[in-house]
Each structure stands twice: as structure tokens, then as C-alpha cells.
Write a protein that holds these residues in place. Structure first.
Motif, PDB file in Angstrom:
ATOM      1  N   ARG A  70       0.825  -1.216   0.000  1.00 14.30           N
ATOM      2  CA  ARG A  70       0.000   0.000   0.000  1.00 14.30           C
ATOM      3  C   ARG A  70       0.853   1.257   0.000  1.00 14.30           C
ATOM      4  O   ARG A  70       0.517   2.257  -0.628  1.00 14.30           O
ATOM      5  CB  ARG A  70      -0.914  -0.037   1.232  1.00 14.30           C
ATOM      6  N   GLU A  71       1.975   1.222   0.736  1.00 20.85           N
ATOM      7  CA  GLU A  71       2.836   2.403   0.830  1.00 20.85           C
ATOM      8  C   GLU A  71       3.431   2.752  -0.541  1.00 20.85           C
ATOM      9  O   GLU A  71       3.506   3.930  -0.914  1.00 20.85           O
ATOM     10  CB  GLU A  71       3.939   2.146   1.861  1.00 20.85           C
ATOM     11  N   ARG A  73       2.029   1.913  -3.421  1.00 24.22           N
ATOM     12  CA  ARG A  73       0.914   2.377  -4.263  1.00 24.22           C
ATOM     13  C   ARG A  73       0.582   3.843  -3.996  1.00 24.22           C
ATOM     14  O   ARG A  73       0.309   4.610  -4.925  1.00 24.22           O
ATOM     15  CB  ARG A  73      -0.335   1.515  -4.030  1.00 24.22           C
ATOM     16  N   ARG A  74       0.595   4.220  -2.707  1.00 24.20           N
ATOM     17  CA  ARG A  74       0.272   5.610  -2.362  1.00 24.20           C
ATOM     18  C   ARG A  74       1.155   6.604  -3.084  1.00 24.20           C
ATOM     19  O   ARG A  74       0.715   7.686  -3.437  1.00 24.20           O
ATOM     20  CB  ARG A  74       0.470   5.831  -0.854  1.00 24.20           C
ATOM     21  N   VAL A  77       0.729   6.177  -7.367  1.00 21.52           N
ATOM     22  CA  VAL A  77      -0.493   6.698  -7.991  1.00 21.52           C
ATOM     23  C   VAL A  77      -0.306   8.148  -8.447  1.00 21.52           C
ATOM     24  O   VAL A  77      -0.970   8.612  -9.379  1.00 21.52           O
ATOM     25  CB  VAL A  77      -1.699   6.554  -7.024  1.00 21.52           C
TER      26      VAL A  77
ATOM     27  N   GLN B  54      -8.390  -5.137   0.788  1.00 16.45           N
ATOM     28  CA  GLN B  54      -7.051  -4.753   0.349  1.00 16.45           C
ATOM     29  C   GLN B  54      -6.812  -5.068  -1.121  1.00 16.45           C
ATOM     30  O   GLN B  54      -5.845  -4.592  -1.706  1.00 16.45           O
ATOM     31  CB  GLN B  54      -5.988  -5.395   1.237  1.00 16.45           C
ATOM     32  N   ILE B  80      -8.987   4.554  -6.011  1.00 15.18           N
ATOM     33  CA  ILE B  80      -7.731   4.023  -5.472  1.00 15.18           C
ATOM     34  C   ILE B  80      -7.282   4.884  -4.297  1.00 15.18           C
ATOM     35  O   ILE B  80      -6.885   4.378  -3.250  1.00 15.18           O
ATOM     36  CB  ILE B  80      -6.653   3.991  -6.580  1.00 15.18           C
ATOM     37  N   ILE B  81      -7.382   6.180  -4.468  1.00 12.40           N
ATOM     38  CA  ILE B  81      -6.972   7.103  -3.408  1.00 12.40           C
ATOM     39  C   ILE B  81      -7.879   6.936  -2.191  1.00 12.40           C
ATOM     40  O   ILE B  81      -7.409   6.946  -1.050  1.00 12.40           O
ATOM     41  CB  ILE B  81      -6.983   8.546  -3.953  1.00 12.40           C
ATOM     42  N   ASP B  84      -6.641   3.472  -0.602  1.00 12.61           N
ATOM     43  CA  ASP B  84      -5.255   3.452  -0.103  1.00 12.61           C
ATOM     44  C   ASP B  84      -4.967   4.619   0.840  1.00 12.61           C
ATOM     45  O   ASP B  84      -4.082   4.507   1.698  1.00 12.61           O
ATOM     46  CB  ASP B  84      -4.267   3.500  -1.271  1.00 12.61           C
ATOM     47  N   GLY B  85      -5.682   5.725   0.677  1.00 11.86           N
ATOM     48  CA  GLY B  85      -5.361   6.931   1.437  1.00 11.86           C
ATOM     49  C   GLY B  85      -4.115   7.589   0.878  1.00 11.86           C
ATOM     50  O   GLY B  85      -3.409   7.014   0.041  1.00 11.86           O
ATOM     51  N   ALA B  87      -1.852   9.141   3.071  1.00 12.09           N
ATOM     52  CA  ALA B  87      -0.851   9.224   4.139  1.00 12.09           C
ATOM     53  C   ALA B  87      -1.166   8.147   5.167  1.00 12.09           C
ATOM     54  O   ALA B  87      -2.233   7.537   5.148  1.00 12.09           O
ATOM     55  CB  ALA B  87      -0.886  10.601   4.788  1.00 12.09           C
ATOM     56  N   ASP B  88      -0.213   7.903   6.077  1.00 14.28           N
ATOM     57  CA  ASP B  88      -0.455   6.948   7.151  1.00 14.28           C
ATOM     58  C   ASP B  88      -1.721   7.341   7.914  1.00 14.28           C
ATOM     59  O   ASP B  88      -1.935   8.509   8.226  1.00 14.28           O
ATOM     60  CB  ASP B  88       0.734   6.942   8.123  1.00 14.28           C
ATOM     61  N   GLY B  89      -2.550   6.354   8.210  1.00 11.06           N
ATOM     62  CA  GLY B  89      -3.747   6.617   8.999  1.00 11.06           C
ATOM     63  C   GLY B  89      -4.946   7.028   8.167  1.00 11.06           C
ATOM     64  O   GLY B  89      -6.035   7.215   8.711  1.00 11.06           O
ATOM     65  N   ALA B  90      -4.768   7.165   6.860  1.00 12.16           N
ATOM     66  CA  ALA B  90      -5.883   7.586   5.998  1.00 12.16           C
ATOM     67  C   ALA B  90      -6.293   6.435   5.075  1.00 12.16           C
ATOM     68  O   ALA B  90      -5.541   5.492   4.855  1.00 12.16           O
ATOM     69  CB  ALA B  90      -5.477   8.800   5.178  1.00 12.16           C
ATOM     70  N   ILE B  93      -8.718   1.159   3.546  1.00  9.94           N
ATOM     71  CA  ILE B  93      -8.073  -0.052   4.077  1.00  9.94           C
ATOM     72  C   ILE B  93      -7.699   0.175   5.540  1.00  9.94           C
ATOM     73  O   ILE B  93      -7.927  -0.683   6.406  1.00  9.94           O
ATOM     74  CB  ILE B  93      -6.827  -0.411   3.236  1.00  9.94           C
ATOM     75  N   GLU B  94      -7.168   1.347   5.819  1.00 13.87           N
ATOM     76  CA  GLU B  94      -6.854   1.709   7.202  1.00 13.87           C
ATOM     77  C   GLU B  94      -8.126   1.730   8.065  1.00 13.87           C
ATOM     78  O   GLU B  94      -8.127   1.246   9.199  1.00 13.87           O
ATOM     79  CB  GLU B  94      -6.180   3.090   7.211  1.00 13.87           C
ATOM     80  N   LEU B  97      -8.982  -1.747   8.978  1.00 15.26           N
ATOM     81  CA  LEU B  97      -8.109  -2.242  10.047  1.00 15.26           C
ATOM     82  C   LEU B  97      -8.591  -1.727  11.403  1.00 15.26           C
ATOM     83  O   LEU B  97      -8.553  -2.448  12.410  1.00 15.26           O
ATOM     84  CB  LEU B  97      -6.654  -1.806   9.791  1.00 15.26           C
TER      85      LEU B  97
END
Lengths: 231, 231
Positions: A70-71, A73-74, A77, B54, B80-81, B84-85, B87-90, B93-94, B97
């Protein structure tokens, strides 16, 4: 004693050595940057290269589709967004169309692909197929021609402004944007490739992928050169 | 006289009629929304469904990779955005979780897929393969289960808050986001499908694609239901 750092350094050196096969050295590019192309030859190059440009976001989406990280892909994109843009009038494909207009092509004759020669189509389609079907890390490695792109872009910008003064400099926005985007993209791709390719076999596969990509770009210029030699 | 509008209306009606095969009607979902699932059964559902979540951005990237229409890609990339977000925490998929944590799962036991049962893996992988290998308009049509999703999400949110009060409502953010995103996404997908599917054959292929997607979702619940029947 060979350390991991030595191995990684050797790997990066092997990738960078592919610059000797980069299409900057192709006779057609040498003539372009020496100011020796006719207007028709430049038009042919722009129209044929448009087929490559409009395939790039699909190639990058194919990498995303194969990538479970995922990291990665982020960040990856962003390439799609850079090329497609987020609105009318934005993005790299649009900037290439404006380059085409600046060299005297109409949008529709780029978009309908009438000038695209078979060798260009085969090479570009092979690149998309590679991204779809090969392991995603190899596809990332194949993008590393961007390591060599900024030098060519800078040389090309200077050549266009010096030798082809009939082209409106406003039309050169694509090259200027890539001066900034390509180093950011190649930094990321190099980080991904060095993290994921640890064994000699993986590293050889990455170098082979970059070599393949050099073949794609070189083969495109062969086909364009041959198609417009007498123009 | 049958007009184009009649044909389009009939096509959209045929797509909407697939709601009768939507997994909202599966016995496992019925028991979920009636408050009849155990904690272990909810955990199994969340952990298995994570495998689907995922995979979604890779499915959407496969559609982008096959889609030559820049305007469609510009809108589709938002999916996709969303998942996936940036940034971390966005991202979705997050958010899933965090749902997992709210039902008592650890991140690593979702991410390492230890709870994912074969039937779920086969169904989700079939969906990704469909998006990669079928014409992109059919893959877009397969996403139209989102037409039916908001009703299920609303029902599920109410059920979770009413029956499963041991789950922190903060963990339900994914469902709340989809209440807003799914109608936007299905509006776009329906527009694309109705524009591109004009012949009876194209329309039948789109309905078949949506039917296939209903099978994917239904089959996942069959496998989950069987795997945790006694828990």
C-alpha cells in the motif's frame, strides 16, 4: 570481503550503466539536439511519441494492479495523476498535446493515431504488456530510464530554444515539468528496487528490465527515424 | 415502438434487478443484521473481508490499466486514493483495520491473512482476474453492486449500534464513509456503462458482469459462514 553495501553499490552502478543504452545516444536524438531535424521530422516525432505518452498512465496503473504494498501504491499513484491530470487542461498528456500544437499538429491527428508507425506501436505495447505481466518490482525497475531523463530534457529544452525558434516556448511545458518530476520519480523507484532486489538473481532481473526499457525507447526512435528520413 | 430511451431504461432496470442476488440477502448477512452473530463470527467476517478490502485498489488499478479514456481514468483513480489513502492513517483499508481492532482483532492477524479461508481467497482473486482480463467496461459494470451498497451499509450501521454495543462506534468509520462514496462511485459507473453499452450484446455482458460480482460477494459469505458456523 564483499558487504551488503558493496553489493547494493554494485547493483546501483549496474543500473546506472544502462545510461549507455539510453535513447539520448540514438542518431535521431543527436540530430534533434543538434538542430538538424526538419519541421516534418519533429512533427513525426511528437505525433509518434504521443502514443507512448498516452500509454504511460496505463502502464503505471498496471504496476499498481500488481503491487500488494500500500505504501508503494500511495506514492506510485501520483504518476497517474501527473500524466492524466485532475481536470480539463491539466496533466502531462495535455501538455504533450500542447507541444504538438506548438509544432503545428492538430489535436485530432495526434489523438486518432494516424501518424503512429507500426514499430512505435509494437514497442509501446510491449512496454504495457511488460508492466502487466512481469513481477511488479521488475516493472518498477523498467521505469528507471528516468534516472537519465533530466539530462536529456535539459539538453532538449536548450536545443529547442536555440535551433527551433519557430516553436512557441509555451509549448515546452511538458519538458519543464519532467525536469522536476523525473528525479522525484526515479528516487522513489530506485528506493523500491534496492529494497526489494537483494539476491544476484533479483538484481540481474532488475537490470534486464531497465535494459528492456532502453530497447523500447531506442526501437521507437529507429522506427520514427526510418519513417521520416526523407521529410 | 422501442426507443433508445426505452432500451436504456430496460438496461438499467436489468442491472438494478441484480439486487435480488446481492449478498445483503445471504443468511449470514441476515443474521448479522438481526444481531445474531457471535463475537468470533464477526471477527471472522472482518478478517476475511479484509482480504477483499485490500484487493479493491488493485482491482481498480487493473481497470485503469485497461481503460484508454483519460476522462474516465481521471475520475476512477479517486477510488484508489479513497481506499489506499494519501498518508499513514488515511484511507478505506486503514479504516477497515480500525474496524478490525474495534471487534478485537490485531492488525497483524489481519495483515498476515491467517484467518482468510480458501473460498474467500478464490472469490476475491477471481474478481481481480476479471478486472485484469475482461474488457474494461465489463469490469466497470461489475462494480455496480455499489448501487445496492448504501442500503446495506445503513442497515448494518444501525444493527451494529443496536446489537453489538461492545464494538466502539469509532470503529465504524468505514461504513459511514461508504454511505457517501458508494453513491458517487455508482453514479459514475452507471454513466460509463450506459454510455458504452448500446447493443443488446454489450448490455447482456454488463448484466452478466454484475451477476458475476454478486456471485463473488455471495460466495465469500458462503465460505465465511461455513468456516465459523460453530463459533
Amino acid at each position: 570481503m564483499v558487504t551488503d553495501t558493496d553489493t547494493a553499490d554494485g547493483f546501483v552502478a549496474a543500473l546506472r550503466a544502462q545510461s549507455q543504452r539510453y535513447h539520448a545516444l540514438h542518431p535521431f536524438h543527436r540530430r534533434m539536439n543538434a538542430g538538424e531535424l526538419s519541421r516534418r521530422q519533429l512533427q513525426s516525432w511528437v505525433a509518434n511519441r504521443f502514443y507512448y505518452q498516452q500509454t504511460i498512465p496505463r502502464k503505471d496503473a498496471a504496476i499498481l494492479a500488481n503491487c500488494p504494498d500500500r505504501e508503494v501504491r500511495r506514492r506510485w499513484v501520483q504518476r497517474i495523476i501527473d500524466h492524466d491530470g485532475t481536470a480539463d487542461g491539466a496533466g502531462g498528456i495535455e501538455a504533450w498535446l500542447r507541444l504538438g500544437e506548438a509544432v503545428g499538429l492538430r489535436r485530432e491527428e495526434m489523438e486518432d493515431e494516424r501518424h503512429v508507425v507500426p514499430g512505435v506501436r509494437f514497442a509501446v505495447d510491449a512496454y504495457l504488456t511488460f508492466a502487466r505481466t512481469r513481477p511488479w518490482v521488475e516493472a518498477v525497475a523498467s521505469s528507471l530510464t528516468e534516472l537519465f531523463a533530466p539530462d536529456l530534457m535539459a539538453e532538449r529544452l536548450a536545443a529547442f530554444e536555440r535551433y527551433y525558434d519557430w516553436i512557441d516556448p509555451q509549448g515546452l511545458g511538458y519538458f519543464r515539468a519532467r525536469l522536476r518530476q523525473a528525479p522525484r520519480d526515479s528516487d522513489h523507484a530506485l528506493q523500491v528496487v534496492t529494497e526489494h532486489c537483494r539476491t544476484p538473481e533479483q538484481q540481474a532481473a532488475a537490470v534486464a528490465a531497465l535494459s528492456f526499457k532502453c530497447d523500447v525507447l531506442w526501437s521507437m526512435l529507429d522506427a520514427i527515424d526510418r519513417a521520416c528520413a526523407d521529410q
